[in-house]
Design a protein around this motif. Structure first.
Motif, PDB file in Angstrom:
ATOM      1  N   GLY A   1     100.458 126.999   5.747  1.00 39.59           N
ATOM      2  CA  GLY A   1      99.369 126.516   4.899  1.00 39.59           C
ATOM      3  C   GLY A   1      99.755 126.268   3.454  1.00 39.59           C
ATOM      4  O   GLY A   1      98.925 125.825   2.674  1.00 39.59           O
ATOM      5  N   SER A   2     101.024 126.524   3.088  1.00 39.27           N
ATOM      6  CA  SER A   2     101.366 126.371   1.669  1.00 39.27           C
ATOM      7  C   SER A   2     101.403 124.893   1.266  1.00 39.27           C
ATOM      8  O   SER A   2     101.119 124.545   0.126  1.00 39.27           O
ATOM      9  CB  SER A   2     102.694 127.055   1.344  1.00 39.27           C
ATOM     10  N   PHE A   3     101.733 124.018   2.239  1.00 36.03           N
ATOM     11  CA  PHE A   3     101.692 122.593   1.919  1.00 36.03           C
ATOM     12  C   PHE A   3     100.275 122.171   1.554  1.00 36.03           C
ATOM     13  O   PHE A   3     100.051 121.467   0.573  1.00 36.03           O
ATOM     14  CB  PHE A   3     102.189 121.755   3.105  1.00 36.03           C
ATOM     15  N   MET A   4      99.299 122.635   2.330  1.00 40.32           N
ATOM     16  CA  MET A   4      97.914 122.247   2.091  1.00 40.32           C
ATOM     17  C   MET A   4      97.424 122.771   0.739  1.00 40.32           C
ATOM     18  O   MET A   4      96.780 122.062  -0.015  1.00 40.32           O
ATOM     19  CB  MET A   4      97.002 122.766   3.209  1.00 40.32           C
ATOM     20  N   GLU A   5      97.774 124.030   0.480  1.00 41.97           N
ATOM     21  CA  GLU A   5      97.373 124.589  -0.818  1.00 41.97           C
ATOM     22  C   GLU A   5      97.988 123.808  -1.959  1.00 41.97           C
ATOM     23  O   GLU A   5      97.340 123.492  -2.947  1.00 41.97           O
ATOM     24  CB  GLU A   5      97.822 126.051  -0.908  1.00 41.97           C
TER      25      GLU A   5
ATOM     26  N   TYR B   1      90.562 120.293  10.338  1.00 42.03           N
ATOM     27  CA  TYR B   1      90.423 121.712  10.647  1.00 42.03           C
ATOM     28  C   TYR B   1      91.717 122.465  10.365  1.00 42.03           C
ATOM     29  O   TYR B   1      91.712 123.530   9.747  1.00 42.03           O
ATOM     30  CB  TYR B   1      90.018 121.902  12.113  1.00 42.03           C
ATOM     31  N   ALA B   2      92.825 121.866  10.808  1.00 37.56           N
ATOM     32  CA  ALA B   2      94.116 122.530  10.644  1.00 37.56           C
ATOM     33  C   ALA B   2      94.466 122.681   9.166  1.00 37.56           C
ATOM     34  O   ALA B   2      95.261 123.528   8.789  1.00 37.56           O
ATOM     35  CB  ALA B   2      95.201 121.739  11.355  1.00 37.56           C
ATOM     36  N   TRP B   3      93.882 121.837   8.345  1.00 31.38           N
ATOM     37  CA  TRP B   3      94.156 121.879   6.911  1.00 31.38           C
ATOM     38  C   TRP B   3      93.916 123.283   6.343  1.00 31.38           C
ATOM     39  O   TRP B   3      94.705 123.814   5.580  1.00 31.38           O
ATOM     40  CB  TRP B   3      93.257 120.874   6.198  1.00 31.38           C
ATOM     41  N   GLY B   4      92.826 123.869   6.758  1.00 32.95           N
ATOM     42  CA  GLY B   4      92.544 125.211   6.252  1.00 32.95           C
ATOM     43  C   GLY B   4      92.932 126.296   7.247  1.00 32.95           C
ATOM     44  O   GLY B   4      93.103 127.437   6.886  1.00 32.95           O
ATOM     45  N   GLU B   5      93.077 125.919   8.521  1.00 36.18           N
ATOM     46  CA  GLU B   5      93.302 126.907   9.571  1.00 36.18           C
ATOM     47  C   GLU B   5      94.413 126.440  10.493  1.00 36.18           C
ATOM     48  O   GLU B   5      94.168 126.170  11.661  1.00 36.18           O
ATOM     49  CB  GLU B   5      92.021 127.081  10.403  1.00 36.18           C
ATOM     50  N   PRO B   6      95.639 126.370   9.990  1.00 36.40           N
ATOM     51  CA  PRO B   6      96.691 125.778  10.824  1.00 36.40           C
ATOM     52  C   PRO B   6      96.882 126.494  12.161  1.00 36.40           C
ATOM     53  O   PRO B   6      97.267 125.870  13.133  1.00 36.40           O
ATOM     54  CB  PRO B   6      97.949 125.871   9.965  1.00 36.40           C
ATOM     55  N   VAL B   7      96.585 127.775  12.230  1.00 40.09           N
ATOM     56  CA  VAL B   7      96.818 128.492  13.483  1.00 40.09           C
ATOM     57  C   VAL B   7      95.578 128.458  14.371  1.00 40.09           C
ATOM     58  O   VAL B   7      95.651 128.237  15.578  1.00 40.09           O
ATOM     59  CB  VAL B   7      97.226 129.952  13.205  1.00 40.09           C
ATOM     60  N   TYR B   8      94.423 128.621  13.750  1.00 40.66           N
ATOM     61  CA  TYR B   8      93.194 128.710  14.541  1.00 40.66           C
ATOM     62  C   TYR B   8      92.817 127.407  15.221  1.00 40.66           C
ATOM     63  O   TYR B   8      91.929 127.381  16.060  1.00 40.66           O
ATOM     64  CB  TYR B   8      92.033 129.185  13.666  1.00 40.66           C
ATOM     65  N   VAL B   9      93.484 126.327  14.846  1.00 39.89           N
ATOM     66  CA  VAL B   9      93.203 125.072  15.531  1.00 39.89           C
ATOM     67  C   VAL B   9      93.528 125.218  17.027  1.00 39.89           C
ATOM     68  O   VAL B   9      92.891 124.622  17.892  1.00 39.89           O
ATOM     69  CB  VAL B   9      93.966 123.897  14.872  1.00 39.89           C
TER      70      VAL B   9
ATOM     71  N   SER C   1     107.216 120.349   5.023  1.00 36.14           N
ATOM     72  CA  SER C   1     108.126 120.827   6.060  1.00 36.14           C
ATOM     73  C   SER C   1     107.301 121.545   7.114  1.00 36.14           C
ATOM     74  O   SER C   1     106.129 121.841   6.883  1.00 36.14           O
ATOM     75  CB  SER C   1     109.162 121.781   5.476  1.00 36.14           C
ATOM     76  N   LEU C   2     107.903 121.812   8.255  1.00 33.07           N
ATOM     77  CA  LEU C   2     107.164 122.460   9.337  1.00 33.07           C
ATOM     78  C   LEU C   2     106.621 123.814   8.882  1.00 33.07           C
ATOM     79  O   LEU C   2     105.456 124.151   9.110  1.00 33.07           O
ATOM     80  CB  LEU C   2     108.073 122.629  10.561  1.00 33.07           C
ATOM     81  N   SER C   3     107.482 124.575   8.196  1.00 35.80           N
ATOM     82  CA  SER C   3     107.035 125.921   7.819  1.00 35.80           C
ATOM     83  C   SER C   3     105.963 125.860   6.730  1.00 35.80           C
ATOM     84  O   SER C   3     105.026 126.644   6.739  1.00 35.80           O
ATOM     85  CB  SER C   3     108.230 126.755   7.356  1.00 35.80           C
ATOM     86  N   SER C   4     106.084 124.900   5.813  1.00 31.30           N
ATOM     87  CA  SER C   4     105.073 124.842   4.764  1.00 31.30           C
ATOM     88  C   SER C   4     103.727 124.381   5.320  1.00 31.30           C
ATOM     89  O   SER C   4     102.682 124.661   4.753  1.00 31.30           O
ATOM     90  CB  SER C   4     105.537 123.941   3.610  1.00 31.30           C
ATOM     91  N   VAL C   5     103.754 123.650   6.455  1.00 24.33           N
ATOM     92  CA  VAL C   5     102.484 123.243   7.070  1.00 24.33           C
ATOM     93  C   VAL C   5     101.878 124.407   7.861  1.00 24.33           C
ATOM     94  O   VAL C   5     100.696 124.699   7.741  1.00 24.33           O
ATOM     95  CB  VAL C   5     102.680 122.007   7.977  1.00 24.33           C
ATOM     96  N   THR C   6     102.710 125.090   8.656  1.00 24.48           N
ATOM     97  CA  THR C   6     102.137 126.150   9.496  1.00 24.48           C
ATOM     98  C   THR C   6     101.645 127.330   8.671  1.00 24.48           C
ATOM     99  O   THR C   6     100.662 127.962   9.035  1.00 24.48           O
ATOM    100  CB  THR C   6     103.139 126.655  10.563  1.00 24.48           C
TER     101      THR C   6
END
Lengths: 397, 475
Positions: free
Chosen positions: A73-77, B48-56, A66-71
């Motif tokens: 970072g929880s989706f990535m983790e 990059y966004a994978w680890g740093e979604p905001v800093y991209v 979801s958008l929030s889980s991507v922003t």
């Protein structure tokens, strides 16, 4: 830029290659694509496992997108955990790594020593002087209030102290032995019997019985029996001359040390020890759970990984056991899980046994002693739990 | 995302390669490279966004800024507006370093000002944007090269963005100078031979990182965890040997992976390590260690400061400046500055005092001396504080009455000695100097099989890191 001027450390340049070389190069590329892409696709395609028996934990599932889980970072983790947890052959990979490391000479994995003869040994935790002083003070004060009763403090050494010959080369049991000595000295007080369990077990070892599990951190029923024999003699318990029968209940016990180290393939035998004519003469009351049983063994636990839980079904805050002994004796047993396999041996000699595991009990110990009038008090701990446990202080203060 | 993770190896990498090599137009080479650059840019941003979604976003701002100001500087050059050009250049340099310093050194500076002047500047702990030290240096190299007229400004945004974000070297280098890669951004050929080479170099890097560096790192951290003052001298030496191996294979491994990935995508980066532990002097060591960083400092700090052309005193000043900065680049802490200055002083000493002696000693003696000095340097580098470093050194050199060796040291020697020896031999290039089969086909086949095995074992190692048994560990 002149391409030939760039050559990396030790790289064999693969240009100017023979026909055979070209085929091999194509093959290697295919293998690499297969290993990476193929593994990825099949991980997606195969249904996710929910639980790992070996690791005894729930495995990560595919995360929600979801958008929030991507922003945040929880989706990535979540994806990272999923990708490693749901990897095929994960268990195989762990075994491959441990085998590879052992070939290079490594003798420990995840804080477990890989000893000789199939023995695994847990590390000894570091003693905390303050905690120990506090704990001993509270124990001594408690025992003083209960003076006049038979009192015993039994500290069970870790397997490293008893089977030090199986430790990896250049590893000594010095740390484990020192911890035993320091704790014993710190709880010493008048009227308290402190048997040298290490000595008892070392002597008994000569008889050839295996006193500790190879793959688990506990002592075996045979080990506990030696401690029982000492107690029975010391307290003159066995007036009725009860005989004990031993039964093997499992030959494929893989204990906690095997799980933790990832070293598999060694199996232990679990025995139970049953006093004659004891069947059906007990009422075992799990107080917080409000559940009563007639046996000290929970055979269903043999179907699970941790087969040591056959003894009392595991650890519970407070269990009271009533028997038909009618001899006026009753026992307060403050303990960790090492006591679980010893309890069936002691039980027939008492009218009542109250088993307290402070880690799972919130009730102060003084409430227990004021409700009952015990003739005997036994503290039974393994050295490693005693070092780390803080709950004992809580129930004593 | 890091290269040594299953999500990179089994998801990101294969998907990226498929998209990258999916043909859209075989006839039109220009369109083909445009599409490849676009894929590379998009996947790099995801990476990059994978680890740093905001800093991209920060990185995107840096890209737009440097792209436009680079164009402007280039136009000033053409229109001969010298002062404007200098002004823009200054703005660009200040902006780039300010952003990096803000994230990297804010806490350090505030802390030091507080302790010096007794002030109470609030210290906010900002998480450091991954790779900022690397991409800032790349951007600065571009701006400086455009300013000096060494390269033309890039006219298209996508290739420029590719240069800054390219995922192989984005988070841990090597620092690619724009002039090295300018042509490749416009045209590059991918061949199966180059791709194969890329696979080999990548897997070698993966093995260095996962099998060597992580194993060595565990030895070192375990020793440190027990308290260095409790240890014998031998244990301290084993610890620092392990750290020496860890840092080389960690960093060297990452560089190899980057170079290998670059090759797969058709790029050729310069080598970043050249068997540094075989160096015969400290000067030699820095020609072999993290080459892209040393050359960056040479090209963009040392030489602009005047290098060695302005007299001895100025040269010494320049060397010390460069090396304190090099130290500071590695991390915002005093031990890194001391570590950098330590090398600055050694390099000056070699240049002016020791060169005669070094040239007369046999090379293996020089190698041993250099290695020991480097290891002492790593003690400063690895310690969290200066006092920690001196404590470690006093145990190593048996100054505080530690035992020479104990059973723990012997245990470590027995269980890790073999592994560390293999690593050391590998770092000296011993295995590369072994004779290879004469038949090229046989040797390629053997190499392929070996690296497949390395890949499988590396995978086993990195999966084991997440092996995390939940134990009902209640005794």
């Amino acid at each position: 830029m002149d391409k030939d001027s760039i050559k990396n450390e030790g790289t064999e340049t693969a240009r100017n290659i023979s026909k055979g070389g070209r085929i091999i190069i194509r093959l290697m590329i295919a293998v690499f694509i297969f290993l990476t892409l193929g593994t990825g696709i099949s991980s997606l395609a195969v249904k996710d496992k929910e639980f790992s028996e070996r690791e005894n934990r729930v495995l990560a599932q595919f995360p929600r997108l979801s958008l929030s889980s991507v922003t945040d970072g929880s989706f990535m983790e979540g994806f990272e955990s999923w990708a490693s947890d749901q990897f095929h052959l994960r268990d195989f990979a762990v075994s491959l790594k441990t085998v590879f490391e052992r070939l290079t000479g490594k003798r420990e994995e995840n804080n477990v020593y890989i000893g000789e003869n199939g023995f695994l040994f847990g590390f000894t935790p570091e003693l905390n002087d303050e905690l120990l002083a506090e704990k001993s003070k509270l124990i001594k004060a408690f025992l003083k209030e209960n003076s006049g009763k038979e009192q015993m403090f039994m500290l069970i050494p870790s397997s490293a102290s008893v089977y030090s010959e199986y430790l990896p080369k250049n590893v000594t049991s010095a740390e484990a032995d020192a911890a035993l000595k320091i704790i014993t000295n710190s709880v010493k007080c008048k009227g308290l019997a402190i048997p040298d369990v290490k000595e008892i077990l070392l002597t008994a070892k000569e008889k050839g019985n295996q006193l500790y599990y190879r793959t688990d951190h506990h002592w075996t029923t045979d080990g506990a029996y030696e401690a029982y024999l000492y107690t029975e003699k010391k307290w003159e318990l066995n007036e009725s001359d009860t005989k004990y029968d031993f039964y093997t209940v499992s030959n494929d016990f893989e204990g906690t040390l095997a799980s933790r180290s990832g070293i598999h393939g060694g199996y232990d035998t679990v025995k139970i020890c049953i006093p004659e004519k004891s069947e059906g003469t007990y009422v075992v009351n799990y107080e917080a759970e409000q559940r009563k049983e007639v046996s000290l063994f929970n055979k269903e636990k043999l179907n699970q990984k941790d087969k040591y839980e056959i003894f009392l079904g595991g650890n519970y805050g407070k269990i009271s056991i009533k028997t038909t002994a009618a001899n006026g004796k009753s026992l307060l047993l403050v303990k960790d899980s090492y006591a679980n396999c010893l309890i069936p041996m002691l039980t027939p000699h008492f009218e009542e046994v109250v088993v307290v595991d402070p880690r799972y009990m919130t009730e102060p110990l003084r409430d227990v002693t004021s409700e009952h009038s015990f003739s005997h008090i036994l503290f039974l701990y393994s050295v490693n739990t005693f070092i780390e446990d803080k709950a004992l202080c809580d129930v004593l203060s | 995302m890091v290269f040594s993770s299953s999500s990179f190896l089994f998801a990101f990498l294969p998907v990226t390669l498929v998209l990258y090599f999916l043909p859209i137009s075989l006839k039109n080479k220009k369109r083909e490279i445009g599409k490849k650059n676009l894929v590379l840019l998009v996947t790099s941003l995801v990476f990059y966004a994978w680890g740093e979604p905001v800093y991209v976003l920060l990185m995107l701002i840096s890209i737009f800024f440097n792209f436009s100001i680079g164009r402007d500087i280039f136009l000033c050059e053409r229109e001969n507006k010298k002062r404007m050009k200098l002004f823009l250049f200054t703005v660009a340099i200040v902006f780039n370093f300010f952003v990096m310093a803000y994230f990297k050194y804010y806490g350090f500076v505030a802390e030091n000002i507080n302790s010096l002047f007794g002030t109470d500047i609030q210290i906010r702990e900002l998480p450091l944007p991954v790779g900022i030290s690397f991409y800032t240096f790349q951007a600065v190299s571009y701006i400086a090269d455009v300013y000096k007229g060494k390269v033309k400004a890039q006219r298209h945004l996508i290739p420029f963005a590719c240069y800054i974000t390219m995922f192989p070297q984005l988070i841990a280098g090597p620092i690619v100078q724009y002039s090295d890669i300018e042509k490749q951004l416009k045209e590059r050929t991918v061949s199966s031979a180059l791709f194969y080479e890329g696979i080999i170099v990548f897997i070698r890097g993966l093995g260095k990182k996962v099998i060597f560096a992580n194993t060595a790192g565990k030895i070192y951290t375990d020793i440190l965890a027990e308290g260095i003052t409790e240890q014998s001298s031998l244990t301290a030496w084993i610890g620092i040997v392990a750290y020496t191996m860890q840092i080389y294979f960690d960093f060297g491994g990452y560089s190899d992976m980057a170079i290998g990935l670059g090759k797969m995508l058709g790029f050729e980066f310069r080598e970043n390590f050249n068997f540094p532990y075989r160096a015969q002097s400290i000067t030699d060591f820095w020609r072999r260690w993290h080459i892209s960083l040393s050359s960056w400092f040479r090209d963009y700090v040392y030489i602009p400061l005047g290098g060695n052309r302005k007299g001895t005193a100025r040269t010494i000043f320049n060397i010390l400046t460069v090396w304190s900065l090099t130290g500071l680049w590695h991390g915002a802490a005093w031990n890194f500055i001391v570590w950098g200055a330590f090398y600055g002083i050694l390099l000056i000493a070699e240049k002016y005092l020791l060169s005669g002696i070094i040239s007369r000693l046999p090379s293996f003696i020089n190698r041993i001396i250099t290695l020991v000095v480097v290891m002492v340097g790593w003690v400063f580098f690895s310690s969290e504080s200066l006092s920690g470093a001196t404590e470690y050194l006093s145990v190593m050199f048996n100054a505080g009455g530690a035992a020479l060796y104990d059973s723990k040291a012997l245990y470590l020697l027995a269980t890790s000695g073999f592994g560390l020896t293999v690593m050391a031999l590998s770092s000296f290039g011993f295995f590369d100097s072994l004779p290879k089969p004469k038949n090229k086909t046989v040797s390629t086949a053997a190499q392929s099989l070996f690296y497949i095995a390395v890949f499988v074992i590396s995978t086993a190692f990195l999966l084991s890191e997440t092996y995390n048994p939940f134990l009902y560990f209640r005794f």
